[in-house]
Design a protein around this motif. Structure first.
Motif, PDB file in Angstrom:
ATOM      1  N   LEU A  47      43.684  37.909  32.575  1.00  0.00           N
ATOM      2  CA  LEU A  47      43.323  39.210  33.138  1.00  0.00           C
ATOM      3  C   LEU A  47      42.075  39.801  32.493  1.00  0.00           C
ATOM      4  N   ASN A  48      41.518  39.122  31.487  1.00  0.00           N
ATOM      5  CA  ASN A  48      40.289  39.599  30.852  1.00  0.00           C
ATOM      6  C   ASN A  48      39.089  39.479  31.774  1.00  0.00           C
ATOM      7  N   HIS A  49      39.191  38.662  32.811  1.00  0.00           N
ATOM      8  CA  HIS A  49      38.070  38.441  33.715  1.00  0.00           C
ATOM      9  C   HIS A  49      38.036  39.433  34.883  1.00  0.00           C
ATOM     10  N   ILE A  50      38.989  40.339  34.954  1.00  0.00           N
ATOM     11  CA  ILE A  50      38.997  41.333  36.032  1.00  0.00           C
ATOM     12  C   ILE A  50      38.086  42.484  35.623  1.00  0.00           C
ATOM     13  N   GLU A  51      36.982  42.643  36.345  1.00  0.00           N
ATOM     14  CA  GLU A  51      35.993  43.642  35.945  1.00  0.00           C
ATOM     15  C   GLU A  51      36.202  45.004  36.587  1.00  0.00           C
ATOM     16  N   SER A  52      36.821  45.051  37.748  1.00  0.00           N
ATOM     17  CA  SER A  52      36.976  46.326  38.443  1.00  0.00           C
ATOM     18  C   SER A  52      38.216  47.086  37.988  1.00  0.00           C
ATOM     19  N   ALA A  53      38.764  46.747  36.819  1.00  0.00           N
ATOM     20  CA  ALA A  53      39.974  47.409  36.335  1.00  0.00           C
ATOM     21  C   ALA A  53      39.699  48.813  35.817  1.00  0.00           C
ATOM     22  N   HIS A  54      38.430  49.152  35.525  1.00  0.00           N
ATOM     23  CA  HIS A  54      38.089  50.496  35.055  1.00  0.00           C
ATOM     24  C   HIS A  54      38.052  51.438  36.257  1.00  0.00           C
ATOM     25  N   GLN A  55      39.087  52.226  36.403  1.00  0.00           N
ATOM     26  CA  GLN A  55      39.212  53.152  37.524  1.00  0.00           C
ATOM     27  C   GLN A  55      39.714  54.492  37.005  1.00  0.00           C
ATOM     28  N   GLN A  56      39.471  55.556  37.757  1.00  0.00           N
ATOM     29  CA  GLN A  56      39.986  56.856  37.338  1.00  0.00           C
ATOM     30  C   GLN A  56      41.398  57.106  37.837  1.00  0.00           C
ATOM     31  N   ILE A  57      41.793  56.454  38.926  1.00  0.00           N
ATOM     32  CA  ILE A  57      43.153  56.621  39.430  1.00  0.00           C
ATOM     33  C   ILE A  57      43.800  55.246  39.575  1.00  0.00           C
ATOM     34  N   PRO A  58      45.111  55.142  39.375  1.00  0.00           N
ATOM     35  CA  PRO A  58      45.767  53.831  39.363  1.00  0.00           C
ATOM     36  C   PRO A  58      45.796  53.131  40.717  1.00  0.00           C
ATOM     37  N   TRP A  59      45.768  53.870  41.817  1.00  0.00           N
ATOM     38  CA  TRP A  59      45.925  53.235  43.133  1.00  0.00           C
ATOM     39  C   TRP A  59      44.732  52.368  43.491  1.00  0.00           C
ATOM     40  N   THR A  60      43.569  52.603  42.882  1.00  0.00           N
ATOM     41  CA  THR A  60      42.387  51.794  43.184  1.00  0.00           C
ATOM     42  C   THR A  60      42.218  50.630  42.207  1.00  0.00           C
ATOM     43  N   ALA A  61      43.099  50.521  41.239  1.00  0.00           N
ATOM     44  CA  ALA A  61      43.046  49.408  40.283  1.00  0.00           C
ATOM     45  C   ALA A  61      43.420  48.112  40.991  1.00  0.00           C
ATOM     46  N   PRO A  62      42.846  46.984  40.562  1.00  0.00           N
ATOM     47  CA  PRO A  62      43.146  45.713  41.235  1.00  0.00           C
ATOM     48  C   PRO A  62      44.604  45.291  41.079  1.00  0.00           C
ATOM     49  N   THR A  63      45.173  44.809  42.179  1.00  0.00           N
ATOM     50  CA  THR A  63      46.550  44.306  42.177  1.00  0.00           C
ATOM     51  C   THR A  63      46.524  42.849  41.745  1.00  0.00           C
ATOM     52  N   VAL A  64      47.330  42.515  40.723  1.00  0.00           N
ATOM     53  CA  VAL A  64      47.405  41.153  40.211  1.00  0.00           C
ATOM     54  C   VAL A  64      48.485  40.375  40.960  1.00  0.00           C
ATOM     55  N   LEU A  65      49.668  40.964  41.086  1.00  0.00           N
ATOM     56  CA  LEU A  65      50.797  40.349  41.777  1.00  0.00           C
ATOM     57  C   LEU A  65      51.476  41.404  42.639  1.00  0.00           C
ATOM     58  N   GLU A  66      52.057  40.991  43.753  1.00  0.00           N
ATOM     59  CA  GLU A  66      52.814  41.943  44.554  1.00  0.00           C
ATOM     60  C   GLU A  66      53.763  41.226  45.503  1.00  0.00           C
ATOM     61  N   ASN A  67      54.825  41.933  45.843  1.00  0.00           N
ATOM     62  CA  ASN A  67      55.736  41.524  46.908  1.00  0.00           C
ATOM     63  C   ASN A  67      56.238  42.801  47.570  1.00  0.00           C
TER      64      ASN A  67
END
Length: 156
Positions: free
Chosen positions: A67-87
């Motif tokens: 997960l160190n390679h995810i660059e768009s993780a810096h966000q002001q709100i959690p909903w716009t943060a990148p999703t890693v896993l989901e169901n």
């Protein structure tokens, strides 16, 4: 009357220090504890990688994510943060916040579970104020208004 084991308890081939000084007979270390990354833990040494699978059947194949390679993780709100896993039941996001959230957020569909990997912050919500720091898990019930104000530079 029970006689509980004394700590540290050592048996068989072992290293003198966790994560270092591996014996030649056992070069793979596995750590097991009841408190996640904190508290007492057992260190097992193996001659062969305990996770060195050569074959796997079914959909639940184990995976390792860097997960160190995810660059768009810096966000002001959690909903716009990148999703890693989901169901249908759960979403796992990686979120880094360096500045105060601009306003309150609320998840009306489900609970939120935050794990503070690095840094510290003040959490303000409908139930009051809570200081959170590295290693804390915070369960935020559904429909709770909340926001974070980081105390140190990076919070994830």
């Amino acid at each position: 009357m029970r006689k509980w084991p004394t700590f540290p308890h050592r048996e068989g081939t072992y290293s003198k220090q966790a994560h270092a000084d591996f014996p030649e007979e056992a070069i793979y270390e596995r750590e097991a504890g009841r408190e996640g990354f904190f508290g007492p833990a057992s260190h097992f040494h193996h001659q062969h990688a305990p996770t060195g699978w050569s074959e796997w059947e079914g959909e639940l194949k184990p995976r390792a994510f860097n997960l160190n390679h995810i660059e768009s993780a810096h966000q002001q709100i959690p909903w716009t943060a990148p999703t890693v896993l989901e169901n249908r039941e759960c979403k796992v996001r990686i979120w880094k916040i360096a500045e105060n959230m601009p306003g309150l957020v609320r998840n009306g569909d489900g609970d939120e579970l935050l794990f503070i990997h690095q840094g510290s912050a003040d959490l303000y919500c409908d139930y009051g104020h809570l200081s959170v720091e590295e290693g804390d898990y915070v369960l935020i019930p559904r429909s709770t208004n909340w926001r974070l104000e980081p105390k140190r530079r990076c919070l994830s």
